[in-house]
Design an enzyme around this catalytic site. Structure first.
Site, PDB file in Angstrom:
ATOM      1  CG  HIS A 172      -0.328  -0.060   2.531  1.00 31.36           C
ATOM      2  ND1 HIS A 172       0.269  -1.189   3.023  1.00 31.36           N
ATOM      3  CD2 HIS A 172      -0.194   0.882   3.486  1.00 31.36           C
ATOM      4  CE1 HIS A 172       0.740  -0.942   4.226  1.00 31.36           C
ATOM      5  NE2 HIS A 172       0.473   0.313   4.540  1.00 31.36           N
ATOM      6  CB  CYS A 206     -31.443  -1.282  -8.604  1.00 35.94           C
ATOM      7  SG  CYS A 206     -31.523   0.510  -8.455  1.00 35.94           S
TER       8      CYS A 206
END
Ligand code: CTP
Length: 442
Positions: free
Chosen positions: A116, A199
């Site tokens: 990271h 959706c």
């Protein structure tokens, strides 16, 4: 999270002339935050690196096309994914598109030992597209539970989020509060569009058009560090002129615009002094903040910081008058009254901070604001001349939806050369556009 100032010192290499992250000079005025030393990476390429964060939703497939557009614009693209992102489009797809290893697991045999951190250091810009509600809310609160969110916390690069989610998730107070926190920290939100969602519902939440996302990301390469080495003074917020210990004269100015300007200038590498009246806003990252109460206090603080700055931006709502005398004890409603039962206050003029300092501005670029209820442009032009400003940002405060306390505004940029009208933009975007003008002028 993005833009924590100061930026770690980044070694310059003669072989990397076009890296937008210029070395930031050590600032004597910000000694309290030690400069981190970044190890030299001999393999760092000459192209700007865009780290693209991929989270999991139906729009994830669009990221492939965004990557193509960024590459066409000259960027090297690396991808970091959440596990959910990888369940929508595989890491193999992004690996083939970018010809770079794709970061997915916190620890894997192919990656650097502290993955990271290396990803965070490599990024010139970190774009998360699409950014789900889950990741957005985590980022707002510093949650670092996967490689993508950990990298976002570790990077100094500007962060852009292109959210995509269901309309109710977008409108949820938790999401809206997180957006406010992120914006206040200088994170650029590429607003989703309204329309038919995956959706089946209709409303905001559809990923912004991919060319818009790519365009904003590319613009960010150019902005990164473009104010490095510059010193900027910003005044912000409203002053308070005390009548007695419990009452004051002030204005409803929230300070949002001035704080956004200070934050954006610091993010772009400037050494920023923010002189602020009382506000409810947290100190912007990386700025030297001087909090004051009255106009006279603001005048003294601004005067102290003005000498030698490259640009001064006076966005404060300064009270033009103060009570002639400040009563030490609370004024009681049955004392000091006139014969007819009224109370007479005598107000005296405060100094005009902008006009006084700009009268002797030398090469400093001076920006003033004009909050007007009528004849906006005529008043702005007059202020441009009488206050010795190079630019006046004028707005119409008679519209209750804009200006004081709101998150958006519509302004006119007035200079000796002419007038330019802005679209209805967020105050963060206004800060960005205004500083683009300051950069051009400097
Ligand atoms: N300003 C200032 N000091 C003051 C008054 C204003 O520095 N005492 C600055 C503001 O920060 C802003 C600009 O001057 O950049 C214009 O402020 P505004 O309140 O619009 O105008 P005023 O100068 O106060 O004039 P008027 O109230 O008559 O419009």
């Amino acid at each position: 999270m993005p833009s924590k100032q100061p930026q770690p010192q980044q070694p310059q290499s003669p072989s990397r002339p076009q890296q937008p992250q210029a070395q930031q000079p050590q600032s004597q005025s910000r000694p309290q935050q030690p400069q981190a030393q970044q190890a030299q990476s001999p393999s760092r390429p000459q192209q700007p690196t865009v780290l693209v964060g991929v989270t999991g939703c139906i729009a994830t497939y669009k990221t492939c096309e965004i990557i193509r557009l960024l590459q066409k614009a000259g960027a090297r693209v690396k991808v970091v994914m959440t596990p959910m992102g990888a369940s929508f489009v595989t890491a193999e797809t992004f690996k083939a598109l970018t010809r770079e290893p794709v970061a997915l697991e916190p620890i894997d045999s192919h990656s650097a030992p502290i993955h990271h951190i290396t990803l965070a250091q490599e990024a010139d810009v970190f774009l998360i597209a699409p950014c789900t509600a889950n990741t957005l809310n985590k980022l707002a609160h510093g949650v670092a539970d996967n490689l993508l969110t950990t990298t976002a916390l570790a990077t100094e690069a500007p962060l852009l989020l292109a959210p995509a989610m269901n309309v109710h998730m977008w409108r949820d107070p938790c999401t809206q509060e997180s957006l406010g926190l992120l914006r206040a920290r200088g994170v650029q939100i590429i607003e989703p569009e309204a329309g038919l969602l995956a959706c089946g519902e209709v409303g905001e939440g559809r990923l912004a058009p991919i060319d818009q996302i790519a365009e904003k990301t590319v613009a960010e390469f150019a902005r990164a560090r473009d104010l490095a080495g510059k010193r900027i003074l910003v005044t912000a917020g409203a002053t308070r002129e005390q009548l007695d210990p419990v009452r004051y004269l002030s204005s409803p100015s929230s300070g949002i615009t001035g704080y956004a300007i200070a934050q954006e200038a610091a993010r772009r590498g400037a050494e920023v002094t923010l002189v602020s009246g009382p506000t409810n806003l947290p100190d912007p990252f990386g700025c030297r903040v001087q909090r004051v109460g009255s106009a006279l206090e603001m005048f003294v603080a601004a005067q102290g910081a003005f000498a030698g700055v490259d640009a001064a931006i006076f966005s404060a709502a300064v009270a033009d008058f103060r009570p002639e005398t400040r009563v030490e004890r609370k004024i009681k409603k049955d004392t000091n009254l006139d014969a007819d039962g009224s109370l007479t206050l005598k107000l005296v003029q405060n100094p005009d901070i902008l006009a006084t300092l700009a009268a002797d501005k030398g090469s400093t670029y001076v920006v003033g604001f004009a909050a007007e209820t009528n004849d906006v442009l005529a008043a702005a032009r007059k202020k441009l001349a009488t206050k010795h400003a190079d630019l006046i940002v004028a707005n119409d405060v008679s519209n209750p939806a804009l200006g004081f306390g709101s998150t958006h505004n519509k302004v006119w940029f007035v200079t000796a050369q002419g007038t330019e009208e802005s679209a209805l933009i967020s105050k963060t975007a206004l800060a960005r556009v205004l500083l683009d003008k300051v950069v051009a002028a400097l």
